[in-house]
Design a protein around this motif. Structure first.
Motif, PDB file in Angstrom:
ATOM      1  N   GLN A 264       0.837  -1.203   0.000  1.00  0.00           N
ATOM      2  CA  GLN A 264       0.000   0.000   0.000  1.00  0.00           C
ATOM      3  C   GLN A 264       0.869   1.250   0.000  1.00  0.00           C
ATOM      4  O   GLN A 264       2.033   1.204   0.420  1.00  0.00           O
ATOM      5  CB  GLN A 264      -0.912   0.020   1.245  1.00  0.00           C
ATOM      6  CG  GLN A 264      -1.986   1.109   1.114  1.00  0.00           C
ATOM      7  CD  GLN A 264      -2.897   1.190   2.326  1.00  0.00           C
ATOM      8  OE1 GLN A 264      -2.482   0.888   3.427  1.00  0.00           O
ATOM      9  NE2 GLN A 264      -4.132   1.616   2.118  1.00  0.00           N
ATOM     10  N   LYS A 265       0.295   2.357  -0.449  1.00  0.00           N
ATOM     11  CA  LYS A 265       1.012   3.637  -0.431  1.00  0.00           C
ATOM     12  C   LYS A 265       1.250   4.049   1.021  1.00  0.00           C
ATOM     13  O   LYS A 265       0.386   3.848   1.882  1.00  0.00           O
ATOM     14  CB  LYS A 265       0.169   4.688  -1.156  1.00  0.00           C
ATOM     15  CG  LYS A 265       0.942   5.943  -1.532  1.00  0.00           C
ATOM     16  CD  LYS A 265       0.153   6.769  -2.530  1.00  0.00           C
ATOM     17  CE  LYS A 265       0.808   8.116  -2.792  1.00  0.00           C
ATOM     18  NZ  LYS A 265       2.203   8.024  -3.219  1.00  0.00           N
ATOM     19  N   VAL A 266       2.423   4.611   1.283  1.00  0.00           N
ATOM     20  CA  VAL A 266       2.798   4.958   2.651  1.00  0.00           C
ATOM     21  C   VAL A 266       3.260   6.406   2.722  1.00  0.00           C
ATOM     22  O   VAL A 266       4.005   6.886   1.857  1.00  0.00           O
ATOM     23  CB  VAL A 266       3.928   4.019   3.156  1.00  0.00           C
ATOM     24  CG1 VAL A 266       4.583   4.565   4.434  1.00  0.00           C
ATOM     25  CG2 VAL A 266       3.389   2.612   3.394  1.00  0.00           C
ATOM     26  N   PHE A 267       2.800   7.107   3.761  1.00  0.00           N
ATOM     27  CA  PHE A 267       3.374   8.403   4.116  1.00  0.00           C
ATOM     28  C   PHE A 267       4.193   8.179   5.374  1.00  0.00           C
ATOM     29  O   PHE A 267       3.655   7.770   6.408  1.00  0.00           O
ATOM     30  CB  PHE A 267       2.284   9.454   4.364  1.00  0.00           C
ATOM     31  CG  PHE A 267       2.829  10.762   4.874  1.00  0.00           C
ATOM     32  CD1 PHE A 267       3.432  11.667   4.004  1.00  0.00           C
ATOM     33  CD2 PHE A 267       2.776  11.081   6.229  1.00  0.00           C
ATOM     34  CE1 PHE A 267       3.954  12.876   4.470  1.00  0.00           C
ATOM     35  CE2 PHE A 267       3.290  12.288   6.694  1.00  0.00           C
ATOM     36  CZ  PHE A 267       3.882  13.178   5.810  1.00  0.00           C
ATOM     37  N   LEU A 268       5.506   8.400   5.294  1.00  0.00           N
ATOM     38  CA  LEU A 268       6.394   8.139   6.435  1.00  0.00           C
ATOM     39  C   LEU A 268       7.065   9.425   6.884  1.00  0.00           C
ATOM     40  O   LEU A 268       7.668  10.137   6.074  1.00  0.00           O
ATOM     41  CB  LEU A 268       7.470   7.115   6.041  1.00  0.00           C
ATOM     42  CG  LEU A 268       8.581   6.847   7.056  1.00  0.00           C
ATOM     43  CD1 LEU A 268       8.019   6.162   8.308  1.00  0.00           C
ATOM     44  CD2 LEU A 268       9.685   5.999   6.438  1.00  0.00           C
ATOM     45  N   GLU A 269       6.940   9.738   8.164  1.00  0.00           N
ATOM     46  CA  GLU A 269       7.709  10.865   8.710  1.00  0.00           C
ATOM     47  C   GLU A 269       8.591  10.346   9.838  1.00  0.00           C
ATOM     48  O   GLU A 269       8.186   9.482  10.618  1.00  0.00           O
ATOM     49  CB  GLU A 269       6.804  12.017   9.183  1.00  0.00           C
ATOM     50  CG  GLU A 269       5.717  11.636  10.144  1.00  0.00           C
ATOM     51  CD  GLU A 269       4.848  12.829  10.539  1.00  0.00           C
ATOM     52  OE1 GLU A 269       5.138  13.957  10.097  1.00  0.00           O
ATOM     53  OE2 GLU A 269       3.882  12.613  11.298  1.00  0.00           O
TER      54      GLU A 269
END
Length: 292
Positions: A264-269
């Motif tokens: 799945q698409k991931v937003f990582l900070e």
């Protein structure tokens, strides 16, 4: 029809190829792999399920003489893996020039059946392989000895059959759908830690822990926040790099692998936090999932 099930513990020195072996036997990348020693810190289970058997492999930290609390915890997980094992796979590097007494102290008097796997034989001569096989036969008198290359999947075919022969008849210990006992959050933190091991030198990888502080699954994206813990301000500066460039590189590499892992698409900070001497503080070790 009878069903076999049992625990197989993979034991050896740091960098012997234990994680590469488990990933190859399980057929999935569960343990992170880097060229640096002591990459594995936890006992990680990899479960192989078929209709009439379940093999529970344990990848364990490389055996060392512990120097601080984190390493004590790592060696405790090795002890636990030996306590409940039905079979030991002792992985030794054919190029090992130092003695392996740290490992032998733990397994020399065991009554648990053992298979010795002489790893990394890609560039070895037949004579070197035979010399090592004779050495380990005399030293440990194992059930079997295999000369293998876990990285190149060489000579692994017979190992699974041999492992199965040694396991008792037993009902499955885990659900047949399970591949491991670890959570997605754990593997995400390990992926980030792998990128740190691959991108930094000297003490940085060993002084670093990754904690997932937020993991939100939405319909089209998973939003993840991670704290990278270091022991000193100077390490924080190196991790972040000039203008944040190094931390951005680690984050980008990790995000790509996490997206593959989660499909799945991931937003990582990522954030960097200094916790002085965390590797020796019991309260922090416990909160990071290390038990002694």
């Amino acid at each position: 029809m009878s069903h076999k099930a049992g625990f197989v513990s993979i034991i050896g020195k740091p960098n012997a190829g234990k994680s590469t072996l488990m990933n190859a036997l399980v057929g999935e990348k569960l343990s992170i792999i880097t060229p640096k020693a002591q990459t594995t810190r936890h006992r990680i289970l990899g479960i192989v399920n078929e209709e009439n058997y379940q093999i529970v492999f344990s990848d364990t930290p490389g055996i060392i003489k512990p120097r601080y609390g984190l390493q004590d915890s790592m060696m405790s997980s090795v002890k636990g893996a030996l306590t409940d094992a039905d079979l030991i796979l002792f992985v030794t590097d054919i190029n090992e020039t130092h003695d392996e007494n740290d490992v032998l102290d733990k397994i020399i008097d065991t009554t648990i059946p053992m298979i010795v796997l002489i790893n990394k034989i890609d560039n070895a001569t037949q004579e070197e392989v035979e010399t090592k096989m004779a050495y380990w036969q005399e030293k440990l008198n194992p059930k079997y000895i295999y000369a293998i290359s876990a990285l190149h999947l060489y000579n692994l075919d017979g190992i699974m059959e041999t492992v199965l022969e040694q396991l008792p008849e037993h009902a499955p210990f885990y659900d047949k759908e399970d591949l491991t006992d670890r959570t997605q959050r754990f593997f995400v933190s390990e992926i980030i830690r792998e990128k740190i091991f691959n991108n930094y030198q000297k003490e940085i990888p060993y002084s670093t822990e990754v904690v997932i502080t937020s993991f939100k699954e939405e319909e089209k994206i998973t939003r993840i926040s991670a704290e990278i813990i270091v022991e000193r301000d100077s390490q924080k500066n190196i991790l972040i790099g000039k203008g944040g460039a190094m931390l951005k590189k680690v984050g980008t590499e990790a995000r790509k692998d996490i997206e593959k892992f989660l499909d799945q698409k991931v937003f990582l900070e990522t954030f960097v936090k200094v916790v002085p001497d965390w590797r020796s503080k019991k309260n922090y070790l416990k909160s990071f999932g290390y038990e002694n």
